[in-house]
Structures are given as C-alpha cells and as structure tokens.
Scaffold this motif. Structure first.
Motif, PDB file in Angstrom:
ATOM      1  N   GLU A   1       0.864  -1.169   0.000  1.00  0.00           N
ATOM      2  CA  GLU A   1       0.000   0.000   0.000  1.00  0.00           C
ATOM      3  C   GLU A   1       0.907   1.226   0.000  1.00  0.00           C
ATOM      4  OE1 GLU A   1      -3.463   0.447   0.410  1.00  0.00           O
ATOM      5  OE2 GLU A   1      -3.953  -1.697   0.416  1.00  0.00           O
ATOM      6  N   VAL A   2       0.564   2.208  -0.837  1.00  0.00           N
ATOM      7  CA  VAL A   2       1.340   3.440  -0.926  1.00  0.00           C
ATOM      8  C   VAL A   2       0.446   4.619  -0.581  1.00  0.00           C
ATOM      9  CG1 VAL A   2       2.711   4.950  -2.415  1.00  0.00           C
ATOM     10  CG2 VAL A   2       2.785   2.473  -2.746  1.00  0.00           C
ATOM     11  N   THR A   3       0.969   5.552   0.186  1.00  0.00           N
ATOM     12  CA  THR A   3       0.310   6.834   0.423  1.00  0.00           C
ATOM     13  C   THR A   3       1.149   7.896  -0.267  1.00  0.00           C
ATOM     14  OG1 THR A   3      -0.517   6.080   2.555  1.00  0.00           O
ATOM     15  CG2 THR A   3      -0.506   8.464   2.162  1.00  0.00           C
ATOM     16  N   TRP A   4       0.557   8.528  -1.279  1.00  0.00           N
ATOM     17  CA  TRP A   4       1.271   9.514  -2.101  1.00  0.00           C
ATOM     18  C   TRP A   4       1.113  10.930  -1.570  1.00  0.00           C
ATOM     19  CZ3 TRP A   4       4.427   7.291  -5.232  1.00  0.00           C
ATOM     20  CH2 TRP A   4       4.095   6.119  -5.883  1.00  0.00           C
TER      21      TRP A   4
ATOM     22  N   THR B   1       6.830  14.359 -10.785  1.00  0.00           N
ATOM     23  CA  THR B   1       7.479  13.640  -9.695  1.00  0.00           C
ATOM     24  C   THR B   1       6.487  13.505  -8.548  1.00  0.00           C
ATOM     25  OG1 THR B   1       8.363  15.666  -8.687  1.00  0.00           O
ATOM     26  CG2 THR B   1       9.770  14.530 -10.289  1.00  0.00           C
ATOM     27  N   VAL B   2       6.638  12.433  -7.798  1.00  0.00           N
ATOM     28  CA  VAL B   2       5.785  12.210  -6.635  1.00  0.00           C
ATOM     29  C   VAL B   2       6.571  11.376  -5.626  1.00  0.00           C
ATOM     30  CG1 VAL B   2       4.707  10.115  -7.584  1.00  0.00           C
ATOM     31  CG2 VAL B   2       3.463  11.499  -5.888  1.00  0.00           C
ATOM     32  N   SER B   3       6.343  11.650  -4.365  1.00  0.00           N
ATOM     33  CA  SER B   3       6.967  10.874  -3.290  1.00  0.00           C
ATOM     34  C   SER B   3       5.884  10.423  -2.329  1.00  0.00           C
ATOM     35  CB  SER B   3       8.005  11.713  -2.543  1.00  0.00           C
ATOM     36  OG  SER B   3       9.089  12.013  -3.380  1.00  0.00           O
ATOM     37  N   GLY B   4       6.206   9.409  -1.562  1.00  0.00           N
ATOM     38  CA  GLY B   4       5.250   8.909  -0.589  1.00  0.00           C
ATOM     39  C   GLY B   4       5.880   7.901   0.336  1.00  0.00           C
ATOM     40  N   THR B   5       5.028   7.222   1.073  1.00  0.00           N
ATOM     41  CA  THR B   5       5.465   6.171   1.983  1.00  0.00           C
ATOM     42  C   THR B   5       4.726   4.890   1.611  1.00  0.00           C
ATOM     43  OG1 THR B   5       3.757   6.740   3.595  1.00  0.00           O
ATOM     44  CG2 THR B   5       5.927   7.777   3.863  1.00  0.00           C
ATOM     45  N   TYR B   6       5.290   3.758   2.001  1.00  0.00           N
ATOM     46  CA  TYR B   6       4.646   2.489   1.694  1.00  0.00           C
ATOM     47  C   TYR B   6       4.760   1.533   2.869  1.00  0.00           C
ATOM     48  CZ  TYR B   6       9.262   0.532   1.092  1.00  0.00           C
ATOM     49  OH  TYR B   6      10.552   0.116   1.321  1.00  0.00           O
TER      50      TYR B   6
END
Length: 149
Positions: free
Chosen positions: A20-23, A43-48
């Motif tokens: 699961e990723v939160t963008w 570009t995009v960053s997130g947590t997983y």
C-alpha cells in the motif's frame, strides 16, 4: 510504486507480497501536444507498507518520476521510474512501471500498472521480480508482487 520487500531483499527464493502506498502531491512539468496534455513529466513521493507472505511488514519511502506518452504511440499512457527505500536501508529498490488509465483519461481516473523490480545490495547478484499496481486515488495505490528465485 513501490514497495520495498518489494522493497526488501532476503533469501534467493520466490516470495509474494502486497503493498500500500500513500502519495504526496504530484508535481507536474512540461506538456506538449495541441492542448498540452501529453509529454508531461511529474514527480511524486510517498510512503509504503509492504506485507510479506509470512505476514511481516516493511515500511519505507518511495519517489517516482513519470512521463505521459503521446496518444496512440505507446502501449502505455504513462511510464514511471521509482526508487523505494525501506526504513534503515541504504540501498534502494528500483521499479519501472507501465500504466494505463482505467477509464477516460483524466486527473481523477485510476491507473492500472505492471512493472519490474530490481534490488542489489553491495556486490551481491541483483534480485529481480515483477509487480502490479492500482493507483486508485490521488493519494493512494495498492499492488502485488513477486520476487523471482
């Protein structure tokens, strides 16, 4: 994007996982074509959070760079190149995705993606695998994957 067992390398055997990723926000640049809607980059960053077959979880961060493709000139509407790094690791897992809209293209339309992953730690042989991803909202995605033997 995007997950690091997807984003984690361990033993040399096949291993399935989900993630699961939160963008965060996508930062767009460029755009050509008659209406400027293709040839855009972003570009995009997130947590997983990756969940392995044994139920254990791995957390980390992911960053992706994407490029819209010209209409009718590619199998995919969008391609992504990503790095995912699990907490406490210095090496990133590289991920390449090809994605298509799940409906009429637009900012609120989900994406279905397929791709490959690669992890190499130091001088060890790289670990390779494949992934799927459903980017279902501007802030979320989920997927599956498998490391190959």
């Amino acid at each position: 994007m995007l997950a690091a067992a997807l984003f984690c390398a361990s033993t040399a055997q096949a291993e399935n996982f989900t993630y699961e990723v939160t963008w965060g926000d996508v930062n767009m640049v460029g755009g050509i074509g008659a209406d400027g809607t293709w040839g855009r980059g972003g570009t995009v960053s997130g947590t997983y959070v990756t969940t392995l077959a044994d139920g254990s979880a791995i957390n980390g961060a992911i960053t992706c760079v994407g490029l819209d493709q010209a209409p009718s000139e590619s199998v995919f509407a969008l391609t992504l190149a990503c790095d995912a790094t699990r907490e406490g690791a210095s090496e990133a897992t590289a991920i390449a995705y090809g994605c298509n809209y799940l409906g009429e293209p637009g900012p609120d339309t989900g994406l279905g993606c397929v791709g490959g992953i690669r992890y190499a730690e130091g001088d060890a042989d790289p670990r390779l695998g494949s992934v799927t991803m459903h980017w279902y909202s501007s802030s979320g995605a989920r997927g599956t994957g498998q490391w190959y033997e």
